[in-house]
Scaffold this active site. Structure first.
Site, PDB file in Angstrom:
ATOM      1  N   GLY A  17     -17.154  10.430   2.465  1.00 55.98           N
ATOM      2  CA  GLY A  17     -16.598   9.164   1.968  1.00 55.98           C
ATOM      3  C   GLY A  17     -16.245   8.166   3.036  1.00 55.98           C
TER       4      GLY A  17
ATOM      5  N   VAL B 265      -4.902   6.567   5.786  1.00 55.13           N
ATOM      6  CA  VAL B 265      -3.463   6.507   6.111  1.00 55.13           C
ATOM      7  C   VAL B 265      -2.631   6.897   4.887  1.00 55.13           C
ATOM      8  CG1 VAL B 265      -3.785   4.804   7.948  1.00 55.13           C
ATOM      9  CG2 VAL B 265      -3.422   3.987   5.610  1.00 55.13           C
TER      10      VAL B 265
ATOM     11  N   HIS C 265      -5.816   7.472  12.303  1.00 50.02           N
ATOM     12  CA  HIS C 265      -5.440   6.051  12.213  1.00 50.02           C
ATOM     13  C   HIS C 265      -4.006   5.875  11.755  1.00 50.02           C
ATOM     14  CE1 HIS C 265      -9.958   4.884  11.840  1.00 50.02           C
ATOM     15  NE2 HIS C 265      -9.587   5.068  13.086  1.00 50.02           N
TER      16      HIS C 265
ATOM     17  N   ARG D  46       0.832  -1.213   0.000  1.00 48.15           N
ATOM     18  CA  ARG D  46       0.000   0.000   0.000  1.00 48.15           C
ATOM     19  C   ARG D  46       0.865   1.261   0.000  1.00 48.15           C
ATOM     20  NH1 ARG D  46      -3.864  -0.872   4.838  1.00 48.15           N
ATOM     21  NH2 ARG D  46      -4.729   1.129   4.194  1.00 48.15           N
TER      22      ARG D  46
ATOM     23  N   ASN E 206     -21.470  11.374   0.374  1.00 50.69           N
ATOM     24  CA  ASN E 206     -21.075   9.985   0.143  1.00 50.69           C
ATOM     25  C   ASN E 206     -21.714   9.493  -1.153  1.00 50.69           C
ATOM     26  OD1 ASN E 206     -20.755   7.091   0.417  1.00 50.69           O
ATOM     27  ND2 ASN E 206     -20.379   7.435   2.596  1.00 50.69           N
ATOM     28  N   LEU E 207     -21.075   8.446  -1.723  1.00 49.30           N
ATOM     29  CA  LEU E 207     -21.618   7.848  -2.947  1.00 49.30           C
ATOM     30  C   LEU E 207     -22.957   7.193  -2.665  1.00 49.30           C
ATOM     31  CD1 LEU E 207     -20.600   7.563  -5.823  1.00 49.30           C
ATOM     32  CD2 LEU E 207     -19.589   5.364  -5.229  1.00 49.30           C
ATOM     33  N   GLU E 208     -23.099   6.694  -1.429  1.00 51.82           N
ATOM     34  CA  GLU E 208     -24.373   6.080  -1.000  1.00 51.82           C
ATOM     35  C   GLU E 208     -24.535   6.350   0.485  1.00 51.82           C
ATOM     36  OE1 GLU E 208     -23.409   2.094  -2.114  1.00 51.82           O
ATOM     37  OE2 GLU E 208     -22.264   1.746  -0.281  1.00 51.82           O
TER      38      GLU E 208
HETATM   39  C1  BV8 Z   1     -10.799   0.739  19.154  1.00 53.92           C
HETATM   40  C2  BV8 Z   1      -5.757   1.778   9.710  1.00 53.92           C
HETATM   41  C3  BV8 Z   1     -10.625   0.328  21.471  1.00 53.92           C
HETATM   42  C4  BV8 Z   1      -5.474   0.388   9.274  1.00 53.92           C
HETATM   43  C5  BV8 Z   1      -8.024   1.512  10.448  1.00 53.92           C
HETATM   44  C6  BV8 Z   1     -13.111  -6.048  18.860  1.00 53.92           C
HETATM   45  C7  BV8 Z   1     -11.914  -5.698  19.474  1.00 53.92           C
HETATM   46  C8  BV8 Z   1     -11.456  -4.387  19.510  1.00 53.92           C
HETATM   47  C9  BV8 Z   1     -12.189  -3.406  18.878  1.00 53.92           C
HETATM   48  C10 BV8 Z   1     -13.349  -3.773  18.231  1.00 53.92           C
HETATM   49  C11 BV8 Z   1     -13.832  -5.066  18.230  1.00 53.92           C
HETATM   50  N1  BV8 Z   1     -15.019  -5.087  17.546  1.00 53.92           N
HETATM   51  C12 BV8 Z   1     -15.278  -3.852  17.095  1.00 53.92           C
HETATM   52  C13 BV8 Z   1     -14.297  -3.046  17.524  1.00 53.92           C
HETATM   53  C14 BV8 Z   1     -14.173  -1.648  17.265  1.00 53.92           C
HETATM   54  C15 BV8 Z   1     -13.367  -1.528  15.981  1.00 53.92           C
HETATM   55  C16 BV8 Z   1     -14.349  -1.464  14.845  1.00 53.92           C
HETATM   56  O1  BV8 Z   1     -15.020  -0.465  14.702  1.00 53.92           O
HETATM   57  N2  BV8 Z   1     -14.424  -2.574  14.071  1.00 53.92           N
HETATM   58  C17 BV8 Z   1     -15.346  -2.624  12.946  1.00 53.92           C
HETATM   59  C18 BV8 Z   1     -14.771  -3.559  11.871  1.00 53.92           C
HETATM   60  C19 BV8 Z   1     -16.697  -3.098  13.443  1.00 53.92           C
HETATM   61  N3  BV8 Z   1     -12.598  -0.313  16.097  1.00 53.92           N
HETATM   62  C20 BV8 Z   1     -11.329  -0.368  16.537  1.00 53.92           C
HETATM   63  O2  BV8 Z   1     -10.725  -1.388  16.750  1.00 53.92           O
HETATM   64  C21 BV8 Z   1     -10.700   0.988  16.776  1.00 53.92           C
HETATM   65  N4  BV8 Z   1     -10.107   1.001  18.061  1.00 53.92           N
HETATM   66  O3  BV8 Z   1     -11.976   0.490  19.202  1.00 53.92           O
HETATM   67  O4  BV8 Z   1     -10.008   0.739  20.261  1.00 53.92           O
HETATM   68  C22 BV8 Z   1      -9.716   0.735  22.549  1.00 53.92           C
HETATM   69  C23 BV8 Z   1     -10.219   1.538  23.554  1.00 53.92           C
HETATM   70  C24 BV8 Z   1      -9.370   1.891  24.585  1.00 53.92           C
HETATM   71  C25 BV8 Z   1      -8.041   1.470  24.578  1.00 53.92           C
HETATM   72  C26 BV8 Z   1      -7.562   0.668  23.540  1.00 53.92           C
HETATM   73  C27 BV8 Z   1      -8.384   0.289  22.513  1.00 53.92           C
HETATM   74  C28 BV8 Z   1      -9.565   1.266  15.801  1.00 53.92           C
HETATM   75  C29 BV8 Z   1     -10.091   1.315  14.414  1.00 53.92           C
HETATM   76  C30 BV8 Z   1      -8.961   1.748  13.505  1.00 53.92           C
HETATM   77  C31 BV8 Z   1      -8.544   0.587  12.635  1.00 53.92           C
HETATM   78  N5  BV8 Z   1      -7.636   1.082  11.615  1.00 53.92           N
HETATM   79  N6  BV8 Z   1      -7.168   2.009   9.553  1.00 53.92           N
HETATM   80  C32 BV8 Z   1      -5.237   0.324   7.793  1.00 53.92           C
HETATM   81  O5  BV8 Z   1      -5.630   1.250   7.065  1.00 53.92           O
HETATM   82  O6  BV8 Z   1      -4.634  -0.680   7.380  1.00 53.92           O
HETATM   83  S1  BV8 Z   1      -9.660   1.483  10.053  1.00 53.92           S
HETATM   84  C33 BV8 Z   1      -9.811   1.547   8.379  1.00 53.92           C
HETATM   85  O7  BV8 Z   1     -11.102   1.059   8.073  1.00 53.92           O
HETATM   86  C34 BV8 Z   1      -9.821   2.931   7.829  1.00 53.92           C
HETATM   87  O8  BV8 Z   1      -8.889   3.760   8.439  1.00 53.92           O
HETATM   88  C35 BV8 Z   1     -11.233   3.393   8.042  1.00 53.92           C
HETATM   89  O9  BV8 Z   1     -11.391   3.936   9.314  1.00 53.92           O
HETATM   90  C36 BV8 Z   1     -11.965   2.105   7.996  1.00 53.92           C
HETATM   91  C37 BV8 Z   1     -12.638   1.978   6.658  1.00 53.92           C
HETATM   92  O10 BV8 Z   1     -13.705   2.861   6.727  1.00 53.92           O
HETATM   93  P1  BV8 Z   1     -13.948   3.938   5.579  1.00 53.92           P
HETATM   94  O11 BV8 Z   1     -12.824   4.885   5.535  1.00 53.92           O
HETATM   95  O12 BV8 Z   1     -15.286   4.458   5.855  1.00 53.92           O
HETATM   96  O13 BV8 Z   1     -13.893   3.132   4.233  1.00 53.92           O
HETATM   97  P2  BV8 Z   1     -14.989   2.120   3.683  1.00 53.92           P
HETATM   98  O14 BV8 Z   1     -14.375   1.355   2.578  1.00 53.92           O
HETATM   99  O15 BV8 Z   1     -15.591   1.386   4.843  1.00 53.92           O
HETATM  100  O16 BV8 Z   1     -16.137   3.078   3.119  1.00 53.92           O
HETATM  101  C38 BV8 Z   1     -15.849   3.870   1.992  1.00 53.92           C
HETATM  102  C39 BV8 Z   1     -17.016   4.827   1.865  1.00 53.92           C
HETATM  103  O17 BV8 Z   1     -16.744   5.722   0.792  1.00 53.92           O
HETATM  104  C40 BV8 Z   1     -18.331   4.127   1.530  1.00 53.92           C
HETATM  105  O18 BV8 Z   1     -19.359   4.670   2.329  1.00 53.92           O
HETATM  106  C41 BV8 Z   1     -18.562   4.462   0.050  1.00 53.92           C
HETATM  107  O19 BV8 Z   1     -19.929   4.622  -0.245  1.00 53.92           O
HETATM  108  C42 BV8 Z   1     -17.847   5.785  -0.055  1.00 53.92           C
HETATM  109  N7  BV8 Z   1     -17.320   6.085  -1.388  1.00 53.92           N
HETATM  110  C43 BV8 Z   1     -16.692   5.225  -2.237  1.00 53.92           C
HETATM  111  N8  BV8 Z   1     -16.323   5.888  -3.358  1.00 53.92           N
HETATM  112  C44 BV8 Z   1     -16.710   7.185  -3.204  1.00 53.92           C
HETATM  113  C45 BV8 Z   1     -17.347   7.315  -1.960  1.00 53.92           C
HETATM  114  N9  BV8 Z   1     -17.856   8.484  -1.520  1.00 53.92           N
HETATM  115  C46 BV8 Z   1     -17.744   9.552  -2.337  1.00 53.92           C
HETATM  116  N10 BV8 Z   1     -17.144   9.506  -3.554  1.00 53.92           N
HETATM  117  C47 BV8 Z   1     -16.614   8.351  -4.022  1.00 53.92           C
HETATM  118  N11 BV8 Z   1     -16.022   8.323  -5.222  1.00 53.92           N
END
Ligand code: BV8
Length: 232
Positions: free
Chosen positions: A175, A93, A109, A59, A200-202
């Site tokens: 997004g 990132v 992140h 990446r 957002n796209l959706e």
């Molecule tokens: C935390 C870096 C607690 C990595 C990222 C079990 C154990 C621990 C935690 C959890 C657990 N279960 C759930 C959790 C919480 C978890 C979480 O939310 N999980 C999800 C899967 C349910 N969260 C965490 O773990 C967070 N930390 O909770 O810590 C804690 C508390 C105290 C002390 C210690 C710990 C940390 C989350 C961060 C993870 N790292 N990134 C890497 O990049 O490799 S997250 C990564 O995924 C991204 O950074 C981003 O945040 C996420 C993806 O989301 P989006 O950016 O929204 O992207 P996505 O593809 O989903 O959507 C794209 C959107 O764009 C769509 O809506 C689409 O329609 C739109 N789009 C597309 N094209 C267009 C557009 N819009 C406009 N125009 C276009 N052309």
């Protein structure tokens, strides 16, 4: 509605999609047949650091072949011309907001182009590949990890973000799918009466929490939004 003076903008992978970077959902979260959530974790790094380094090296290299798009550039224009407060919080990132010229920018992140020493904790620029043999230039001995917030780790500068969310009078999410917390909960952390807008796209998973949602491509919606805000 009074003219907003304090903006917080949150971006996600969707703002970089038209630059050619895959979003997490579009790739249905898969990489080399692994779920991203299974690679982007401290446990995965402990279990198989070479695999996780490969994931980030691929990446990091891809950044050399992509450019900021009109949406990134519009947000940088907004920061230059906007007379009020503006904080841009990105979940991304990649370095596209940085290259577009955004300065008041917070990578909650982490960043692909930075590395962190496992021994002394120093965070430093890391434009090239990283592997298990990489050593920290600061202390000379520590193994390195990507400066990335993995699933299960606390995102960066959360207090600063929540303070800005409580104070702002306009919150815009661009997004982002609203799947990953705590970012998906930011809209709910704004004060009552704050204007909230989703671009957002959706519809995202948290679209119902926003007062207004506009659907379309970020490269159309964001420049139009910026012109609207700047023209008051
Ligand atoms: C935390 C870096 C607690 C990595 C990222 C079990 C154990 C621990 C935690 C959890 C657990 N279960 C759930 C959790 C919480 C978890 C979480 O939310 N999980 C999800 C899967 C349910 N969260 C965490 O773990 C967070 N930390 O909770 O810590 C804690 C508390 C105290 C002390 C210690 C710990 C940390 C989350 C961060 C993870 N790292 N990134 C890497 O990049 O490799 S997250 C990564 O995924 C991204 O950074 C981003 O945040 C996420 C993806 O989301 P989006 O950016 O929204 O992207 P996505 O593809 O989903 O959507 C794209 C959107 O764009 C769509 O809506 C689409 O329609 C739109 N789009 C597309 N094209 C267009 C557009 N819009 C406009 N125009 C276009 N052309």
């Amino acid at each position: 509605m009074t003219t907003p003076t304090r903006l917080v903008i949150l971006t996600g992978a969707g703002i970089s999609a038209e630059s050619g970077l895959r979003t997490f959902r579009a790739a249905d979260g898969l990489w080399e047949q692994h779920r991203v959530q299974d690679v982007a974790t401290p446990e995965a790094f402990h279990r198989d650091p070479a695999l996780v380094h490969r994931f980030y090296n691929e990446r990091r290299r891809s950044l050399a072949s992509v450019q900021p798009n009109a949406a990134h550039l519009a947000l940088a224009r907004l920061e230059r011309e906007w007379r009020g407060d503006l904080l841009l919080v990105t979940q991304n990132v990649d370095d596209l907001h940085d290259r577009a010229g955004s300065g008041n920018l917070l990578h909650m992140h982490g960043e692909l182009l930075k590395g962190r020493c496992l021994a002394c904790g120093t965070i430093q620029a890391w434009p090239g590949d990283m592997d298990t043999a990489s050593r920290c230039p600061a202390c000379g001995r520590g193994p390195m990890r990507p400066h990335i917030v993995w699933f299960g780790e606390l995102p960066l500068e959360m207090e600063r973000i929540y303070r800005a969310l409580e104070r702002c009078d306009l919150f815009v999410a661009i997004g982002t799918s609203g799947l990953v917390y705590p970012a998906a909960g930011f809209v709910a952390a704004t004060a009552p009466g704050t204007r909230t807008l989703e671009l957002n796209l959706e519809s995202s998973l948290v679209a119902s929490s926003f007062q207004e949602a506009r659907t379309g491509l970020a490269t159309n919606l964001v420049p139009a939004f910026v012109s609207e805000v700047l023209s008051g």
